[in-house]
Each structure stands twice: as structure tokens, then as C-alpha cells.
Design a protein around this motif. Structure first.
Motif, PDB file in Angstrom:
ATOM      1  N   SER A  28    -132.962  25.251  -2.911  1.00  0.00           N
ATOM      2  CA  SER A  28    -132.803  23.867  -3.325  1.00  0.00           C
ATOM      3  C   SER A  28    -133.291  22.969  -2.194  1.00  0.00           C
ATOM      4  O   SER A  28    -132.869  23.139  -1.048  1.00  0.00           O
ATOM      5  CB  SER A  28    -131.332  23.593  -3.636  1.00  0.00           C
ATOM      6  OG  SER A  28    -131.089  22.213  -3.654  1.00  0.00           O
TER       7      SER A  28
ATOM      8  N   GLY B  60    -131.774  18.758  -3.498  1.00  0.00           N
ATOM      9  CA  GLY B  60    -131.184  18.795  -4.834  1.00  0.00           C
ATOM     10  C   GLY B  60    -132.048  19.403  -5.917  1.00  0.00           C
ATOM     11  O   GLY B  60    -131.554  19.703  -7.000  1.00  0.00           O
ATOM     12  N   LYS B  61    -133.352  19.582  -5.665  1.00  0.00           N
ATOM     13  CA  LYS B  61    -134.216  20.193  -6.674  1.00  0.00           C
ATOM     14  C   LYS B  61    -134.256  21.699  -6.444  1.00  0.00           C
ATOM     15  O   LYS B  61    -134.504  22.135  -5.338  1.00  0.00           O
ATOM     16  CB  LYS B  61    -135.643  19.649  -6.560  1.00  0.00           C
ATOM     17  CG  LYS B  61    -135.797  18.256  -7.130  1.00  0.00           C
ATOM     18  CD  LYS B  61    -137.194  17.743  -6.862  1.00  0.00           C
ATOM     19  CE  LYS B  61    -137.197  16.757  -5.690  1.00  0.00           C
ATOM     20  NZ  LYS B  61    -138.571  16.384  -5.288  1.00  0.00           N
ATOM     21  N   ILE B  62    -134.073  22.450  -7.519  1.00  0.00           N
ATOM     22  CA  ILE B  62    -133.990  23.904  -7.365  1.00  0.00           C
ATOM     23  C   ILE B  62    -135.337  24.545  -7.662  1.00  0.00           C
ATOM     24  O   ILE B  62    -135.928  24.307  -8.716  1.00  0.00           O
ATOM     25  CB  ILE B  62    -132.918  24.484  -8.304  1.00  0.00           C
ATOM     26  CG1 ILE B  62    -131.554  23.883  -7.947  1.00  0.00           C
ATOM     27  CG2 ILE B  62    -132.859  26.005  -8.200  1.00  0.00           C
ATOM     28  CD1 ILE B  62    -130.436  24.332  -8.856  1.00  0.00           C
ATOM     29  N   PHE B  63    -135.810  25.363  -6.728  1.00  0.00           N
ATOM     30  CA  PHE B  63    -137.072  26.083  -6.878  1.00  0.00           C
ATOM     31  C   PHE B  63    -136.781  27.572  -6.932  1.00  0.00           C
ATOM     32  O   PHE B  63    -136.229  28.137  -5.992  1.00  0.00           O
ATOM     33  CB  PHE B  63    -138.013  25.752  -5.713  1.00  0.00           C
ATOM     34  CG  PHE B  63    -138.381  24.302  -5.663  1.00  0.00           C
ATOM     35  CD1 PHE B  63    -137.623  23.411  -4.928  1.00  0.00           C
ATOM     36  CD2 PHE B  63    -139.467  23.818  -6.382  1.00  0.00           C
ATOM     37  CE1 PHE B  63    -137.933  22.056  -4.900  1.00  0.00           C
ATOM     38  CE2 PHE B  63    -139.787  22.471  -6.370  1.00  0.00           C
ATOM     39  CZ  PHE B  63    -139.025  21.589  -5.630  1.00  0.00           C
ATOM     40  N   ARG B  64    -137.168  28.186  -8.070  1.00  0.00           N
ATOM     41  CA  ARG B  64    -136.859  29.614  -8.210  1.00  0.00           C
ATOM     42  C   ARG B  64    -138.024  30.502  -7.819  1.00  0.00           C
ATOM     43  O   ARG B  64    -137.842  31.604  -7.343  1.00  0.00           O
ATOM     44  CB  ARG B  64    -136.485  29.956  -9.657  1.00  0.00           C
ATOM     45  CG  ARG B  64    -135.071  29.681 -10.002  1.00  0.00           C
ATOM     46  CD  ARG B  64    -134.622  30.465 -11.217  1.00  0.00           C
ATOM     47  NE  ARG B  64    -135.540  30.441 -12.344  1.00  0.00           N
ATOM     48  CZ  ARG B  64    -135.245  30.928 -13.531  1.00  0.00           C
ATOM     49  NH1 ARG B  64    -134.077  31.486 -13.754  1.00  0.00           N
ATOM     50  NH2 ARG B  64    -136.122  30.880 -14.523  1.00  0.00           N
TER      51      ARG B  64
ATOM     52  N   PHE C 239    -130.891  24.306   0.625  1.00  0.00           N
ATOM     53  CA  PHE C 239    -129.769  25.185   0.315  1.00  0.00           C
ATOM     54  C   PHE C 239    -130.299  26.450  -0.336  1.00  0.00           C
ATOM     55  O   PHE C 239    -131.140  26.388  -1.207  1.00  0.00           O
ATOM     56  CB  PHE C 239    -128.809  24.467  -0.646  1.00  0.00           C
ATOM     57  CG  PHE C 239    -127.376  24.845  -0.399  1.00  0.00           C
ATOM     58  CD1 PHE C 239    -126.831  25.982  -0.978  1.00  0.00           C
ATOM     59  CD2 PHE C 239    -126.577  24.071   0.434  1.00  0.00           C
ATOM     60  CE1 PHE C 239    -125.512  26.334  -0.735  1.00  0.00           C
ATOM     61  CE2 PHE C 239    -125.264  24.415   0.675  1.00  0.00           C
ATOM     62  CZ  PHE C 239    -124.720  25.550   0.087  1.00  0.00           C
TER      63      PHE C 239
ATOM     64  N   THR D 278    -127.304  18.686  -2.721  1.00  0.00           N
ATOM     65  CA  THR D 278    -126.929  17.312  -3.050  1.00  0.00           C
ATOM     66  C   THR D 278    -127.668  16.879  -4.302  1.00  0.00           C
ATOM     67  O   THR D 278    -128.851  17.143  -4.450  1.00  0.00           O
ATOM     68  CB  THR D 278    -127.303  16.395  -1.873  1.00  0.00           C
ATOM     69  OG1 THR D 278    -126.664  16.891  -0.702  1.00  0.00           O
ATOM     70  CG2 THR D 278    -126.865  14.968  -2.138  1.00  0.00           C
TER      71      THR D 278
ATOM     72  N   ASP E  10    -141.246  24.018 -11.621  1.00  0.00           N
ATOM     73  CA  ASP E  10    -139.956  24.041 -10.936  1.00  0.00           C
ATOM     74  C   ASP E  10    -139.384  22.629 -10.942  1.00  0.00           C
ATOM     75  O   ASP E  10    -140.027  21.698 -11.419  1.00  0.00           O
ATOM     76  CB  ASP E  10    -140.127  24.566  -9.508  1.00  0.00           C
ATOM     77  CG  ASP E  10    -139.556  25.979  -9.336  1.00  0.00           C
ATOM     78  OD1 ASP E  10    -140.100  26.752  -8.541  1.00  0.00           O
ATOM     79  OD2 ASP E  10    -138.557  26.281 -10.015  1.00  0.00           O
TER      80      ASP E  10
END
Lengths: 81, 749, 164
Positions: A52, A55-59, A73, B410, B596
Motif C-alpha cells: 500500500s 493508501g492505494k493497494i498494489f497487488r 504498508f 492511511t 491497480d
């Protein structure tokens, strides 16, 4: 320099640290340096990890850049249904 | 690489309208072909022999009599499925689930398979297979499985240095919950249980497999991800990806249950053994026993709050059973538990526990509904304890932009605040309630994902377009993709025909799960369209003999910019297409993207019920879904997702459960006794679509498919608790459970 | 086992087939006659995805034997449109997005037509109870009820036109 938050089992791999500082420009570089510093993380990262950034989640996208000072994160590689 | 995020309150011309879907006529005439609707000349019918024991060692399988039966062409056991997984435990677990190796791990576990000239012969052959089982003690309850004396499901799993059924322990959170609880004026602590449910798709698993002696094969299958199926089948069987063509049939519902292979490798292996097409269809009984239901769970929640309504600490301990193979479902529950709230001190700890039940698969927003039931029920209890309105209490503590999520990162701009404000304003909240009626509301959260996607856009010489995508269409996304392409190209919607390609015709596309279909294929479609636009501008520039820099695309045409080109009339897409043979050949756009940044999504639901105090029967009399969609491409289908998820959640809340006997066998593997909602059980389901754009998608799209199953368990639970006058903590809240709770309260009272 | 020779009428066409005595009408339709529009969702009469009408009566074809329809008229989803003219129910289902995955749709259309054939002016409650034998897992039934109501209006209009 990015502040990288860790959760759960990744914290155990990092000797219990909840967050660490790492210099990395991309996700790929970040993961490589994490494993160099904490070799035990290799298995969890191989199993699948999502990153993350602010706040944006990258898989999947390892080329995604990590802007200076962003909040990073590491999460398990979650899936849906 | 930042994606093009040019969404800035765009005015859409076509997006947001409600045209008819391209597969509509096929589906209302019976012409559309699903998994069991394909047949091949010379095909064999396969059936699978399944363990009647919850846990057993398989000492010996004698297939000799079955093999001799006239009409039987192949019999298969794990001996025919060598381990090619090369130490990959995840793949080995999949292989073992498809066909037991030396032990049966649940009632329904496949132990052998037969391919014969017709179904009758195949069934007779199964009866002739002799399996020598040594029955072992079993465990099916998640809490019992964690005890020290529980039968061990997987000998390799250890916890605290001893054999265990606890496969994984995960922790999330921040702050200091002990300190937070000390500061609280009010603390509520409660435990909850939810029973196992099934996605309940009306179409059973089905496939038609053909593998030749040259190692090339074809698989027609109902699936949420034909590329994923290809990859795993090829890997397990030692086949090469390019030589296994997998075609996705129309899919009759999936909801996560068709993201895994359950029997497809077996069909391929049978076909390969005997060099004939093999058709394998699961019965409904097999679907319940041997596909992938969701977890049963046991959750403890503790919330501390000040009298002014601020939550000072929140913690949850979650125990989720994964079936017999380690998985991440408990961990997902821990991650989603507190996601709706802005908490300084929060902790979630989850156990993933193994039991002798079928392998668990995702069900819509996996693991979130159960955690939400426990959390949202407790939120209501805390609100009641401090005398605050439950909606206001949630508004006061809701997560917002800048909140540190309980699972770590966050948040950017999110929709929970707006959905709660919309609840406050909604007329549903002011409808009068009668005797034995109650109202409940609840919030829910889900992640949404992107993933690997590619799309082809081919323009025919008459200007009509074939849009080829690789994400399986589970609910109408072909219409949405056509809308997106039409918007980008500036042409009418019905000039575009969208198809889902087979695995030979397009590059890899991830499974349609995680609410990613419209988000990812939509993104790839936008970029493929822009790619085609680039080509068309070049062709126009060639025709006009001007610099391509002076050509722009506007309203479906190439337009020559600049005063000196003002004599050139715009060239429409049709005109450019007509000339394509002479300007460089067929015109196409293409895009591969790892989509993404899908963005998280929130929903709030309101539910009114009436509970009959004599029977414990519950009638849902009114239901409202309010959810943030980012941008609704085709509003009818967004509403449909909201309503469908809510209906599943209502069934889960009130009636659906797997009932296991003392013998560890599933007692109710049929639609008669696994009671899903029917038309007369439900009211109209009102929907309100909020559009808070996702800044990481060109159109602002957020995933919508899953979140709507998250709030219903708690919304219904809060409503039933009010109507029945007693707090319910065990889902489903079936009539016997409600009656028992009412009687217990009366006895205390 | 000797097969049973059956002569019947399916969607208006004279049809003959041979089937096992214990074979269901559903299996005959799908596997012998290639009419795969009727679906098997459960095989036990609980989901309605196999709905057809036999002599005008709504049945689950998984609970009817192939041999039983000898001399009867069977109507399946494939016969609902008249030539290339869709039945109002079919049109309204598409228009109102009353289908998502579509696998239950043939069953709902057959059941919906059986309802409108006997009661072209059903209330919402009557619609919901008439369709209670058909399971849908995708839609929550909301848009299905809307579509059937809309189609009922069309059917009443058609009937009024015929009366004049």
C-alpha cells in the motif's frame, strides 16, 4: 526514504519491528532491499504480498514508484470472490 | 508509472445510460451456453466417487471390477495424477483436494473417478469400486478444532511447537488497546458465531475436457477465471499453457466459488487417459459437499467508548475454519473487522483453523460479513449503552480521508461518511414500525482489486467494432465495456460488440473476483480505445497528407486542427475504417495493464423486519442499500449487484447454514434443506448509488460487486434483536434460534 | 434395458425419441434433443431452473419422466419467442436488467408466462408467490418482479387489442 509499516507475520520476520525505514524508488527495489535486510521475509514475500502506497493497494505492479516521504504498508496478498 | 487519472468531473455522454446488454437475447431464449450445455461427438460421461467419511486413511482402492464393466472406458485414482508440483504446497493442496491421495479429509472428498459411455454406466461403475477406509476421528467445529485434544487434520501443521489445527495466526492494529480500555466509560464485550454457508450459484460446476495423444487439449468450463484454470490445470497435469485452450462458457453464478478448480484436472486427466472427450458435471449434492463454501466462525469483540460517543479502544479475536487446507480467511477477517472506523487503539487477532469440512473458497467479500456481524452488533450495543443514536454513533467514529486503517495504510477519499449521511436522510429511517417489528442498520467495507488485464479492440471495415476482453462476464460487464469503448471513441453503443476471448486468443487475464471486472477490463478498454484512436489519427493524417500532430479525435471523428487545415472536413471512424485497407491495413487498439489502485468501498444498509414471537419466523419488510460506486458505468447492473449481495446476506442472516452430524457428514446438501431466499421471502430492495470518484481510475470507477454482502448479517441482526427484544449473536438467526433466545430471555426476566 | 418410444409435441413440433424408463424429461430435452435452454440446477425439483409446461401446466422437468409426455404438448423456453418476435416477458427482462448471469432466466420466463397466461393482472404479491418455485441467486428478485409487472401490462394490452 520510505516509512514501511509491517503487519502480522511480516513483523515477526523483521525481529518484531512494526515499521522500518528503507530507501527505495520502486516496489521492486523495496522488496529486494527488505529481503536483503531480513532474509526470513523471503518466504512471506514469495507467498504473496501487497504493497500500500499512501493508501492505494498494489497487488501485482512491481514497477510502481514510491514517492519520497510516502506511507508504505506491506499487506498479505488479499483476494476477493 | 502513474496511470492516466484524467477523471476530473467529466461530463459523460454515454457512460451512465442503461442500454441493453449484448448477451440479453441469447439468455432470454435459452440459446446462451453454460458449462453443461456443450457436448462433443464420442464424449464420455464422468462421475466421481466421494468419501462418505469425514476423516479416513485410504488403505486400498480396488477398481478392477469397475474397469471390467461394459461401457467403462477409464477409471482414475490419484495413481494417475503424479505429483508434479515440485514442492509447491499450495498446488499440492489443490491436487489433493481434486483427488484424495492417501486420506479422505471431508465428507465428499473425491477418491476415484470413472468415464463411461453414459451416466448410468458411470454410476454403476462407481458402485463397483471398493475403497478400504480406516476411519479416523474427525472434527468439524472451529472452536473444538483448536483444543489440545482435537483430531489433527494436517500432521505437518504445528503451533507452539506441537501438532495443531491452527494453521496461521495474524495480528493487525495500532495504538495501545489496554490503555484505551482504561479510558473508556463503557465497555461491551460479546462473542458471536456464524455458520458455514455456500455461494449457492444455480449452475453446478461443469466442464467438457478433450486431451489428445499429442498433449494438446481443450477445456470448456464454467469459471470465473479461465486463464487461472488453464494455468493450474496445465501445471498439475504437466501440460504447456499454449497448448491447453480453455474457453469460458457463460457462467451461471460464481461469487467466488468458481475461482478454484474442483474437478477440472480430473476431467482432463480422464480424457488424456482414454483419448476421448469427457463431460463432467457436479450434482447439487456434490456442489454442497465438495466445492468451496465459506467459513464458519467464532468471534469475540470488545469495544470501549466514552460517554460522548468516542470509541477509545476496539479489539477482536476471530477464529475462522479454512476446511482441511491452510488459507488466509481468518486473516482477511482480521483485516476487515475495524475498517469502517477511525480508531486510535485497535487490535485484531485471527486464527486460521483446519477442520474436516470442504476446502473453503471466497464468498463475495470473503471473511468480511462475519467480522462485520460481530463488530456492527457490538457497535449497536455500545451506542445503546451510552444512549446514543446508532447512526450518529457511527458517524462520530467513521473513518475518513487521513484515517489510519486498522489493517495498516492511511485512507484516501472514502465513502463511509457519505453513506452514513445518506442513511440519515433516507425516508426508510422515518417509516413507522409496528408491533414485533424492528429496524437495524450496519456498515460494511471491502477492498476491491485490479490485476493483470488485456484487451483487444478491432475495427471492421464497416466501422463496427469487436471488443475482446478476458475477464469473465458474471453479471453484464460486456455491456459496461461497450459503454466505455463507445464513450472513448465517441460512437454509438450499438456499434460495438464485446466478447470474452478464450485463452488462445488473448493474453492472460486474472480471474473475475475482488470486484475487479469492470474496473480492470474497463481500464484496459479505455487504453485500447485510445491506442486505436492514435492509429486512426495517423490514418487520417496520411489521407490528408498532414502532420499527425495536427490531428485530434473529437466526437467520433478525426479532426484536422489549425487554420490552414480548416478546409478539411472531419473524417468519421466509419470513413477511416472503410479506407483502412489502403492506409496500412486493419485498425486495432491493444492494451495490457496491471490495473491497480482499485480503491476501497463502503456501504451502509438499513433493514426492517417483523419477528413472529410464536414461531420465531422473520419477515424482511423493507431493505435499503446505500453504497459508493465511484462511477456507475451502467446503473442497472450496479443496482443489480447491490440487490444481489443484499439478498445473499439476508439468506445468510436468517436461514442458510451447513448442518453437520455427529458422524461429520453434511446433513443438508440440497436446496430443500439449505434454504436460500425465494421471491416471496424478500421485499423490494431499494438502492442508492453514491458516486465519490476513485482518483486512481480514468473514470473514477470503484469495484461494486462484493461490498453489498458485508452489512446484511448485522443489519438484519440489529433489526431482529430489536423486533424480538433480545440480542442475537448466532447466525443464521433461524426460527429455532430466535425462539430459544426469546425463551431464555423470558426465563431470566 | 429396453428403451421407451415416445411421440409427443415440443414447442409445436411433432417429436419422437427413445428414452430409458427412468430418464427424466429434463435429460431427454437436454441430452437427446439438444434443447439445452432448460437447466439442471439441482435435479430434485427445488430450484425451478428446469421449468417447462406440459399440457399448459408448469412443472419441473427434472421431476417428470420422459415417458410421461407421450401424447402431450411440451413447451420450453426455446418455444417462447414466436419466430423472431420475443414474448413481452423476454423483452421486459432484458429492458429491466432482470437477469445477471442468466442461468435461472429460462425457468423464470416459463414460470412467468404460466402466471400471465392464467392471470394477466397479478399484484406484486401474486407475482412473488407465483415465482417462489424459481431460485435466483444473482438479482435478489427485485428487477424480475418489475419486469414481470411490465410484461403483464403488455400482455393485457395485447389481449385488449385482440378483443376489439
Amino acid at each position: 526514504m520510505a516509512e514501511v509499516g509491517l503487519s502480522g507475520s511480516l513483523r515477526d520476520d523483521a525481529d518484531g519491528a512494526a515499521s522500518i525505514q528503507i530507501e527505495a524508488a520502486t516496489i521492486r527495489e523495496l522488496l529486494r532491499k527488505l529481503v536483503e535486510r531480513y532474509p526470513r521475509m523471503q518466504s512471506h514475500i514469495a507467498e504473496g504480498v501487497a504493497v500500500s502506497i499512501d493508501g492505494k493497494i498494489f497487488r501485482d505492479n512491481r514497477e510502481e514508484s514510491i514517492p519520497e516521504g510516502s506511507e508504505v504498508f506491506l499487506l498479505p496478498r488479499i483476494q476477493g470472490g | 508509472m502513474a496511470h492516466d487519472t484524467s477523471f476530473t468531473n467529466q461530463e459523460f455522454k454515454i457512460i451512465g445510460t442503461r442500454p441493453e446488454r449484448p448477451d440479453g437475447v441469447d439468455k432470454v431464449t435459452g440459446r446462451a451456453r453454460y458449462g453443461a450445455d456443450a457436448s462433443a461427438p464420442g464424449q464420455l460421461i464422468a462421475r466421481i466417487l466421494r468419501s462418505p467419511h469425514a476423516h479416513a486413511t485410504i488403505r486400498k482402492i480396488d477398481t478392477s471390477k469397475a474397469e471390467k464393466l461394459k461401457g467403462v472406458k477409464a477409471v482414475l485414482t490419484s495413481k494417475d495424477l503424479p505429483d508434479l508440483t515440485n514442492g509447491n504446497q499450495g498446488n499440492f493442496d489443490i491436487l489433493e483436494n481434486c483427488m484424495a491421495r492417501d486420506r479422505a479429509l471431508y465428507d465428499g472428498h473425491a477418491v476415484a473417478a470413472v468415464a463411461a459411455i453414459d451416466e448410468d454406466t458411470a454410476k454403476k461403475a462407481l458402485k463397483l469400486i471398493k475403497v478400504d477406509y480406516k476411519i479416523l476421528p474427525h472434527v468439524t467445529d472451529v472452536d473444538l478444532a483448536m483444543q489440545d485434544d482435537a483430531p489433527i487434520v494436517q500432521p505437518r501443521i504445528r503451533h507452539n511447537d506441537a501438532p495443531s489445527n491452527i494453521a496461521q495466526v495474524s495480528e493487525f492494529g495500532h495504538g495501545d488497546v489496554d490503555e484505551g480500555f482504561e479510558k473508556a466509560d463503557v465497555i461491551i464485550e460479546k462473542s458471536y458465531k456464524t455458520e458455514q454457508t455456500h455461494q449457492g450459484y444455480i449452475e453446478p460446476h461443469a466442464c467438457l475436457a478433450t486431451v489428445g495423444p499429442d498433449g494438446q487439449g481443450e477445456l470448456w468450463v464454467t469459471t470465473q477465471g479461465h486463464y487461472t484454470f488453464r494455468n493450474i490445470c496445465a501445471s498439475l497435469l504437466g501440460m504447456e499453457l499454449a497448448k491447453l485452450k480453455v474457453t469460458s462458457s457463460e457462467i451461471g453464478g460464481g461469487f467466488g466459488g468458481k475461482t478454484h478448480v474442483w474437478m477440472e484436472p480430473v476431467a482432463l486427466a480422464l480424457s488424456r487417459k482414454v483419448n476421448r472427450p469427457v463431460k463432467l458435471v457436479m450434482s447439487r449434492n456434490e456442489v454442497f459437499r465438495a466445492s468451496g463454501p465459506t467459513c464458519s466462525t467464532s468471534v469475540d469483540v470488545k469495544i470501549g467508548a466514552k460517554k460522548n460517543g468516542t470509541i477509545t479502544a476496539a479489539s477482536a479475536t476471530l477464529r475462522y475454519q479454512d476446511g482441511p487446507f491452510p488459507a488466509i480467511w481468518g486473516m482477511l477477517g482480521a483485516m476487515t473487522s475495524w475498517a469502517c472506523y477511525d480508531l486510535k487503539n485497535v487490535k485484531s487477532k485471527a486464527y486460521d483453523v483446519l477442520v474436516n469440512r470442504p476446502k473453503v473458497a471466497a464468498y463475495r467479500a470473503p471473511s468480511a460479513p462475519m467480522a462485520a456481524f460481530a463488530v456492527e452488533s457490538t457497535i449497536d450495543l455500545v451506542a445503546a449503552e451510552i444512549g446514543m443514536d446508532p447512526v450518529e454513533f457511527r458517524i462520530k467514529n467513521a473513518a475518513k480521508k487521513g484515517t489510519r486503517a486498522s489493517y495498516g495504510p492511511t485512507y484516501g477519499p472514502i465513502g463511509i461518511g457519505p453513506t452514513l449521511q445518506a442513511v440519515k436522510k433516507h425516508p426508510h429511517m422515518r417509516a413507522k414500525l409496528g408491533p414485533n417489528q424492528g429496524r437495524g442498520m450496519a456498515c460494511g467495507f471491502w477492498f476491491n482489486f485490479g490485476g493483470q488485464t488485456c484487451t483487444d479492440l478491432n475495427i471492421g471495415v464497416d466501422g463496427t467494432i469487436n471488443l475482446t476482453i478476458g475477464t469473465v462476464d458474471v453479471g453484464g460487464s460486456r455491456a459496461s465495456m461497450s459503454l466505455i469503448a463507445a464513450e472513448e471513441l465517441g460512437i454509438p453503443y450499438d456499434q460495438i460488440k464485446c466478447n470474452v476471448a478464450d485463452t488462445s486468443s488473448l493474453g492472460h487475464n486474472d480471474t473475475t473476483e475482488g470486484s475487479r471486472g469492470t474496473f480492470s477490463s474497463g481500464m484496459a478498454t479505455i487504453f485500447a480505445a485510445r491506442d486505436a484512436i492514435k492509429v486512426m489519427c495517423e490514418r487520417a493524417a496520411k489521407e490528408w497528407e498532414i502532420d499527425v500532430k495536427d490531428v485530434e479525435w473529437k466526437d467520433g471523428s478525426a479532426v484536422a486542427k489549425g487554420v490552414r487545415n480548416s478546409n478539411l472536413a472531419p473524417m468519421t471512424l466509419k470513413e477511416i475504417a472503410a479506407k483502412s485497407g489502403a492506409t496500412g491495413g486493419p485498425i486495432a487498439g491493444h492494451n495490457e495493464v496491471v490495473a491497480d489502485g482499485a480503491g476501497v468501498s463502503f456501504a451502509s444498509h438499513i433493514c426492517d423486519v417483523e419477528v413472529d414471537p410464536e414461531t420465531g419466523g422473520t419477515k424482511v419488510i423493507r431493505y435499503t442499500v446505500i453504497q459508493d460506486a465511484g462511477k456507475a458505468i451502467h446503473p442497472d447492473y450496479v443496482e443489480g449487484q447491490f440487490q444481489g449481495g443484499a439478498a445473499q446476506g439476508i439468506g445468510w442472516a436468517l436461514n442458510e447454514e451447513y448442518v453437520y452430524g455427529e458422524d461429520g457428514r453434511l446433513q443438508n446438501p440440497s436446496f430443500l434443506d439449505y434454504r436460500m431466499p425465494v421471491c416471496s421471502d424478500l421485499p423490494s430492495i431499494d438502492t442508492e448509488i453514491l458516486e465519490i470518484p476513485n482518483p486512481d481510475h480514468p473514470y473514477g470507477i470503484r469495484g461494486v460487486g462484493e461490498t453489498s454482502i458485508v452489512p446484511p448479517l448485522a443489519a438484519v441482526g440489529n433489526a431482529v434483536s430489536m423486533a424480538a427484544g433480545v440480542r442475537m449473536n448466532h447466525v443464521p438467526m433461524s426460527p429455532p434460534r430466535i425462539l430459544k433466545a426469546i425463551k431464555e430471555k423470558q426465563a431470566q426476566g | 434395458m429396453a428403451g421407451v418410444h415416445v411421440s409427443t409435441t415440443i414447442n409445436g413440433d411433432a417429436t419422437e425419441f427413445v428414452c430409458h424408463p427412468a430418464e427424466t424429461l429434463l435429460d431427454v430435452l437436454r441430452d437427446r434433443l439438444g434443447l439445452t435452454g432448460s437447466k439442471e440446477g439441482c435435479g430434485t425439483g427445488d430450484c425451478g431452473a428446469c421449468s417447462v409446461t406440459v399440457d399448459g401446466q408448469l412443472v419441473c422437468s427434472c421431476l417428470v419422466l420422459g415417458a410421461e409426455v407421450s401424447g402431450a404438448t411440451v413447451d420450453t423456453i426455446e418455444g417462447m419467442a414466436v419466430g423472431n418476435k420475443l414474448h413481452p416477458l423476454q423483452e421486459r427482462f432484458i429492458e429491466h436488467a432482470a437477469l445477471q448471469c442468466g442461468v435461472c432466466t429460462p425457468g423464470f420466463l416459463v414460470a412467468g408466462k404460466a402466471l400471465l397466461d392464467r392471470n394477466p393482472n397479478p399484484t406484486e404479491e401474486e407475482i412473488r408467490y407465483a415465482l417462489a418455485g424459481n431460485l435466483c441467486r444473482c438479482t435478489g428478485y427485485d428487477k424480475i418482479v418489475t419486469a414481470v409487472s411490465a410484461a403483464a401490462k403488455d400482455v393485457r394490452k395485447q389481449q385488449n387489442r385482440k378483443k376489439r
